[in-house]
Motif scaffolding. Structure first.
Motif, mmCIF file in Angstrom:
data_model
loop_
_atom_site.group_PDB
_atom_site.id
_atom_site.type_symbol
_atom_site.label_atom_id
_atom_site.label_comp_id
_atom_site.label_asym_id
_atom_site.label_seq_id
_atom_site.Cartn_x
_atom_site.Cartn_y
_atom_site.Cartn_z
ATOM 1 N N VAL A 154 51.011 36.624 82.265
ATOM 2 C CA VAL A 154 51.850 37.216 81.233
ATOM 3 C C VAL A 154 51.692 36.388 79.963
ATOM 4 N N ALA A 155 51.544 37.056 78.839
ATOM 5 C CA ALA A 155 51.336 36.345 77.577
ATOM 6 C C ALA A 155 52.533 35.460 77.251
ATOM 7 N N ASP A 156 52.249 34.288 76.719
ATOM 8 C CA ASP A 156 53.314 33.415 76.236
ATOM 9 C C ASP A 156 53.923 34.021 74.977
ATOM 10 N N LEU A 157 55.203 33.747 74.759
ATOM 11 C CA LEU A 157 55.851 34.187 73.531
ATOM 12 C C LEU A 157 55.350 33.329 72.375
ATOM 13 N N SER A 158 55.089 33.969 71.262
ATOM 14 C CA SER A 158 54.527 33.280 70.102
ATOM 15 C C SER A 158 55.273 33.699 68.847
ATOM 16 N N LEU A 159 55.762 32.735 68.097
ATOM 17 C CA LEU A 159 56.479 33.048 66.861
ATOM 18 C C LEU A 159 55.555 33.723 65.851
ATOM 19 N N ASP A 160 54.324 33.257 65.746
ATOM 20 C CA ASP A 160 53.378 33.887 64.818
ATOM 21 C C ASP A 160 53.139 35.348 65.185
ATOM 22 N N ASP A 161 52.995 35.609 66.479
ATOM 23 C CA ASP A 161 52.787 36.979 66.947
ATOM 24 C C ASP A 161 53.996 37.836 66.608
ATOM 25 N N LEU A 162 55.177 37.320 66.869
ATOM 26 C CA LEU A 162 56.411 38.050 66.579
ATOM 27 C C LEU A 162 56.507 38.418 65.107
ATOM 28 N N LEU A 163 56.260 37.455 64.236
ATOM 29 C CA LEU A 163 56.378 37.702 62.800
ATOM 30 C C LEU A 163 55.352 38.722 62.321
ATOM 31 N N GLU A 164 54.142 38.651 62.860
ATOM 32 C CA GLU A 164 53.110 39.611 62.460
ATOM 33 C C GLU A 164 53.488 41.028 62.884
ATOM 34 N N VAL A 165 53.920 41.173 64.140
ATOM 35 C CA VAL A 165 54.273 42.503 64.642
ATOM 36 C C VAL A 165 55.426 43.097 63.842
ATOM 37 N N TYR A 166 56.430 42.288 63.562
ATOM 38 C CA TYR A 166 57.593 42.825 62.849
ATOM 39 C C TYR A 166 57.272 43.135 61.392
ATOM 40 N N LEU A 167 56.332 42.419 60.796
ATOM 41 C CA LEU A 167 55.897 42.766 59.444
ATOM 42 C C LEU A 167 55.231 44.136 59.436
ATOM 43 N N ILE A 168 54.339 44.355 60.398
ATOM 44 C CA ILE A 168 53.654 45.652 60.469
ATOM 45 C C ILE A 168 54.651 46.760 60.791
ATOM 46 N N ARG A 169 55.589 46.471 61.698
ATOM 47 C CA ARG A 169 56.610 47.469 62.022
ATOM 48 C C ARG A 169 57.399 47.872 60.790
ATOM 49 N N ARG A 170 57.740 46.901 59.948
ATOM 50 C CA ARG A 170 58.507 47.232 58.743
ATOM 51 C C ARG A 170 57.762 48.240 57.881
ATOM 52 N N LEU A 171 56.488 48.029 57.707
ATOM 53 C CA LEU A 171 55.694 48.922 56.866
ATOM 54 C C LEU A 171 55.612 50.333 57.466
#
Length: 228
Positions: free
Chosen positions: A73-90
């Motif tokens: 299972v992938a480790d949780l990553s703050l960088d990954d979280l921030l990237e996904v939520y930026l794209i989600r916002r758009l």
């Protein structure tokens, strides 16, 4: 995991559904190895549909493969979280702007019903059920945009962050905040106030990112065992 649930049409879909549920419920935790033989036996399937399901999850970033080590299972990553939520916002902001004017009375009733399920699951602390109802609430809005390719992209981003969502819903204060924010979104939808809905959803995402950043950032800052 249990194979007693009503199975989707194919073995691969069944396995994929069970793996998603296990990651969402944290039965399979971030960083945990996936033991394919034991898992296949437990689900009553061969290794073939299991491998295919794991490839789907790998493409979403929910699991990772390492040669000679297999899947985990992938480790949780703050960088990954921030990237996904930026794209989600758009993407989500555009979907909402296209969707609000198209909502019918039946659509609004369905959104309200989904929110009732969110609140029911929140009260019983059923994180998996809350996440499923939350998805119905949000996609009941997104899907009205009339842009299926856009909705598919948003769905892919959501699929990739189930582990983060389950972590967020694990706290009572976060569950309570989700309910308050959903009620405000529903009220704005009834008024057809598109830009307020966009702003409320932005705040909704930001609150999740803020809380998750505290947890994930703290975990990433901890030294590995045995190191000083």
């Amino acid at each position: 995991m249990t194979a007693a649930r009503r199975r989707p049409p194919t073995a691969q879909e069944f396995v994929l559904s069970e793996l998603r549920r296990a990651i969402l419920s944290r039965e399979l935790r971030p960083g945990e190895p996936i033991r394919q033989d034991a898992l296949a036996d437990r689900l009553g399937v061969s290794r073939v549909p299991l491998r295919e399901a794991l490839k789907v999850l790998e493409g979403e970033g929910q699991v990772v493969y390492r040669p000679r080590c297999g899947y985990k299972v992938a480790d949780l990553s703050l960088d990954d979280l921030l990237e996904v939520y930026l794209i989600r916002r758009l993407l989500e902001s555009e979907a909402v702007r296209q969707a609000v004017a198209k909502l019918t009375a039946e659509d609004l009733a369905a959104l309200a019903a989904a929110q009732q399920e969110v609140e029911k699951a929140s009260e019983t602390q059923d994180v998996a059920a809350m996440a499923e109802a939350n998805r119905r609430f949000h996609f009941g809005l997104f899907e009205r945009c009339g842009m299926p390719r856009l909705v598919r992209l948003i769905r892919l981003l959501w699929d990739a962050t189930d582990a983060y969502r389950s972590l967020y819903y694990g706290q009572h204060a976060n569950r309570a905040r989700v309910n308050l924010e959903h009620r405000a979104i529903l009220a704005a939808l009834h008024r057809r106030d598109t830009e307020r809905v966009v702003r409320l959803l932005e705040e909704h995402r930001n609150h999740a990112v803020e809380e998750l950043s505290k947890v994930i950032g703290s975990a990433e800052d901890k030294p590995a065992a045995g190191l000083r």
